[in-house]
Design a protein around this motif. Structure first.
Motif, mmCIF file in Angstrom:
data_model
loop_
_atom_site.group_PDB
_atom_site.id
_atom_site.type_symbol
_atom_site.label_atom_id
_atom_site.label_comp_id
_atom_site.label_asym_id
_atom_site.label_seq_id
_atom_site.Cartn_x
_atom_site.Cartn_y
_atom_site.Cartn_z
ATOM 1 N N THR A 192 -9.469 9.860 66.556
ATOM 2 C CA THR A 192 -10.096 9.142 65.451
ATOM 3 C C THR A 192 -11.408 8.512 65.874
ATOM 4 O OG1 THR A 192 -7.876 8.693 64.581
ATOM 5 C CG2 THR A 192 -9.695 7.406 63.661
ATOM 6 N N VAL A 193 -11.433 7.930 67.060
ATOM 7 C CA VAL A 193 -12.675 7.357 67.577
ATOM 8 C C VAL A 193 -13.724 8.451 67.741
ATOM 9 C CG1 VAL A 193 -13.709 6.321 69.638
ATOM 10 C CG2 VAL A 193 -11.643 5.326 68.636
ATOM 11 N N ARG A 194 -13.324 9.621 68.212
ATOM 12 C CA ARG A 194 -14.269 10.729 68.352
ATOM 13 C C ARG A 194 -14.838 11.142 66.998
ATOM 14 N NH1 ARG A 194 -10.983 15.219 71.153
ATOM 15 N NH2 ARG A 194 -12.947 16.381 70.966
ATOM 16 N N VAL A 195 -13.982 11.220 65.978
ATOM 17 C CA VAL A 195 -14.437 11.562 64.629
ATOM 18 C C VAL A 195 -15.461 10.549 64.134
ATOM 19 C CG1 VAL A 195 -13.728 11.720 62.206
ATOM 20 C CG2 VAL A 195 -12.359 12.839 63.970
ATOM 21 N N LEU A 196 -15.131 9.264 64.274
ATOM 22 C CA LEU A 196 -15.987 8.203 63.744
ATOM 23 C C LEU A 196 -17.324 8.152 64.481
ATOM 24 C CD1 LEU A 196 -13.302 5.422 63.263
ATOM 25 C CD2 LEU A 196 -14.452 6.722 61.458
ATOM 26 N N ARG A 197 -17.300 8.310 65.786
ATOM 27 C CA ARG A 197 -18.554 8.258 66.546
ATOM 28 C C ARG A 197 -19.454 9.436 66.197
ATOM 29 N NH1 ARG A 197 -16.502 6.337 72.595
ATOM 30 N NH2 ARG A 197 -15.838 4.239 71.967
ATOM 31 N N ALA A 198 -18.863 10.615 66.061
ATOM 32 C CA ALA A 198 -19.667 11.789 65.715
ATOM 33 C C ALA A 198 -20.255 11.655 64.319
ATOM 34 C CB ALA A 198 -18.819 13.052 65.816
ATOM 35 N N ALA A 199 -19.476 11.126 63.379
ATOM 36 C CA ALA A 199 -19.969 10.945 62.015
ATOM 37 C C ALA A 199 -21.093 9.914 61.981
ATOM 38 C CB ALA A 199 -18.827 10.528 61.095
ATOM 39 N N ALA A 200 -20.927 8.825 62.712
ATOM 40 C CA ALA A 200 -21.948 7.772 62.736
ATOM 41 C C ALA A 200 -23.256 8.273 63.326
ATOM 42 C CB ALA A 200 -21.432 6.572 63.523
ATOM 43 N N ALA A 201 -23.198 9.282 64.171
ATOM 44 C CA ALA A 201 -24.403 9.817 64.810
ATOM 45 C C ALA A 201 -25.191 10.758 63.902
ATOM 46 C CB ALA A 201 -24.022 10.552 66.094
ATOM 47 N N ALA A 202 -24.655 11.059 62.716
ATOM 48 C CA ALA A 202 -25.322 12.006 61.804
ATOM 49 C C ALA A 202 -25.378 11.431 60.392
ATOM 50 C CB ALA A 202 -24.591 13.341 61.820
ATOM 51 N N PRO A 203 -26.061 10.302 60.196
ATOM 52 C CA PRO A 203 -26.025 9.628 58.889
ATOM 53 C C PRO A 203 -26.666 10.419 57.754
ATOM 54 C CG PRO A 203 -27.686 8.629 60.314
ATOM 55 C CD PRO A 203 -26.901 9.569 61.169
ATOM 56 N N GLY A 204 -27.570 11.345 58.062
ATOM 57 C CA GLY A 204 -28.255 12.084 57.001
ATOM 58 C C GLY A 204 -27.656 13.435 56.679
ATOM 59 N N ILE A 205 -26.446 13.681 57.159
ATOM 60 C CA ILE A 205 -25.892 15.029 57.066
ATOM 61 C C ILE A 205 -25.662 15.479 55.616
ATOM 62 C CG2 ILE A 205 -23.469 14.271 57.280
ATOM 63 C CD1 ILE A 205 -23.066 16.764 59.073
ATOM 64 N N LEU A 206 -25.277 14.554 54.729
ATOM 65 C CA LEU A 206 -25.022 14.950 53.348
ATOM 66 C C LEU A 206 -26.304 15.043 52.531
ATOM 67 C CD1 LEU A 206 -21.716 13.012 52.587
ATOM 68 C CD2 LEU A 206 -22.030 15.386 53.313
ATOM 69 N N VAL A 207 -27.328 14.312 52.931
ATOM 70 C CA VAL A 207 -28.646 14.487 52.300
ATOM 71 C C VAL A 207 -29.147 15.898 52.577
ATOM 72 C CG1 VAL A 207 -31.035 13.704 52.282
ATOM 73 C CG2 VAL A 207 -29.188 12.038 52.444
ATOM 74 N N GLU A 208 -28.995 16.346 53.819
ATOM 75 C CA GLU A 208 -29.415 17.697 54.180
ATOM 76 C C GLU A 208 -28.570 18.738 53.454
ATOM 77 O OE1 GLU A 208 -29.040 17.784 58.398
ATOM 78 O OE2 GLU A 208 -30.491 16.167 58.715
ATOM 79 N N ALA A 209 -27.263 18.501 53.348
ATOM 80 C CA ALA A 209 -26.400 19.458 52.644
ATOM 81 C C ALA A 209 -26.785 19.550 51.175
ATOM 82 C CB ALA A 209 -24.939 19.040 52.786
ATOM 83 N N ALA A 210 -27.120 18.417 50.558
ATOM 84 C CA ALA A 210 -27.468 18.403 49.137
ATOM 85 C C ALA A 210 -28.668 19.287 48.838
ATOM 86 C CB ALA A 210 -27.729 16.974 48.671
ATOM 87 N N GLU A 211 -29.557 19.421 49.802
ATOM 88 C CA GLU A 211 -30.733 20.272 49.588
ATOM 89 C C GLU A 211 -30.347 21.739 49.419
ATOM 90 O OE1 GLU A 211 -33.186 19.487 52.944
ATOM 91 O OE2 GLU A 211 -33.739 17.455 52.293
ATOM 92 N N ARG A 212 -29.179 22.128 49.953
ATOM 93 C CA ARG A 212 -28.741 23.529 49.870
ATOM 94 C C ARG A 212 -27.702 23.761 48.777
ATOM 95 N NH1 ARG A 212 -28.358 22.569 55.407
ATOM 96 N NH2 ARG A 212 -26.165 23.141 55.560
ATOM 97 N N LEU A 213 -27.200 22.695 48.164
ATOM 98 C CA LEU A 213 -26.154 22.860 47.149
ATOM 99 C C LEU A 213 -26.598 23.640 45.914
ATOM 100 C CD1 LEU A 213 -24.219 19.455 47.201
ATOM 101 C CD2 LEU A 213 -23.596 21.628 48.271
ATOM 102 N N PRO A 214 -27.870 23.557 45.477
ATOM 103 C CA PRO A 214 -28.249 24.352 44.300
ATOM 104 C C PRO A 214 -28.063 25.856 44.479
ATOM 105 C CG PRO A 214 -29.842 22.607 44.648
ATOM 106 C CD PRO A 214 -28.939 22.617 45.860
#
Length: 276
Positions: A192-214
């Motif tokens: 769980t700590v590994r999951v949380l640390r990795a997620a915290a290191a990529a705060p813009g990941i869903l902004v980048e994904a949204a650019e490809r959703l269309p």
């Protein structure tokens, strides 16, 4: 049931049957039991529910497993492939919806439809006070994170805005079950700590994904809690508008976790959507 994947053992339930396949994806510090009530109401569909390594799993992942958000999304894709599931409807809420967005951004070849229930999107990552608290706690060592988790044994703490209080109106019994692996398993706390640390290191990941959703050209139902205080309802409207075949349904009298707060209405929406 269990399946051995590249990251480790993943538990899942599978109702079987010849009907359309719906795979349900939970969020952080949750397991597949999140979906119990809507799954029970969706007879006639093949309902598959994995428990991913997001903090309430019971089998630790391998030490070299990629537990970043993209890594867990790839694990979900591997799960679909290993079970040879095709023409799948993927349904996700909370972090589960974020994982599905990452798959959608990469094409999701085995997926024919998507249900995005109130979930992380755009710049809402980590989402709300709950997400920010979790990401901060993820900076702790696994042992100290376990001490943090011990506080969640108390209902009064689970109902706080920094815990599950703004995620569900009616689902405290489920949240009490979800934290048990954290309380008893050092290896699950490590994951769980590994999951949380990795997620915290990529705060813009869903902004980048949204650019490809269309580019995702298959039907998407965006089902959002009208009273959501963690996932802004405006994000549901934005997602529905962004997707070429997106449609929006707002659900009253619910917080983020629609499968707990409004399981019958959520099941109705899924049934009608899968029927096309």
């Amino acid at each position: 049931m269990q399946v051995e994947l590249s990251a480790g053992t993943v538990e899942y339930t599978d109702t079987g049957g010849a009907g359309p396949v719906v795979v349900f994806v939970h969020g952080l510090l949750m397991d597949g039991s999140l979906w119990d009530a809507p799954v029970a109401a969706l007879d006639g569909l093949r309902r598959v529910v994995p428990t991913l390594p997001l903090g309430a799993h019971r089998h630790p992942m391998r030490a070299d497993a990629d537990l970043s958000m993209p890594g867990v999304a790839r694990l979900l894709a591997e799960f679909l492939e290993r079970l040879d599931l095709r023409e799948v409807t993927l349904a996700g809420v909370d972090t589960g919806g974020a994982l599905i967005q990452l798959l959608m951004a990469d094409g999701a070849p085995r997926v024919s439809r998507v249900v995005l229930a109130s979930c992380d999107a755009f710049d809402n990552f980590p989402p709300g006070l709950t997400g920010r608290t979790l990401f901060l706690a993820g900076k702790l060592s696994p042992r100290l994170f376990g001490l943090f988790a011990q506080q969640l044994r108390l209902r009064a703490v689970r109902r706080l805005p920094i815990a599950f209080g703004r995620l569900t109106k009616r689902g405290d019994a489920a949240t009490a079950r979800w934290i048990r692996p954290l309380l008893t398993r050092a290896d699950v706390r490590r994951d769980t700590v590994r999951v949380l640390r990795a997620a915290a290191a990529a705060p813009g990941i869903l902004v980048e994904a949204a650019e490809r959703l269309p580019a995702f050209d298959r039907p998407v139902l965006v089902a959002w809690a009208a009273e959501d205080r963690v996932m802004p309802p405006e994000h549901g409207r934005r997602l529905a508008a962004l997707l070429p075949k997106g449609e929006l349904a707002e659900v009253a009298d619910s917080y983020t976790l629609l499968p707990l707060d409004q399981p019958a209405e959520f099941a109705r929406l899924v049934r009608e959507f899968t029927a096309g």
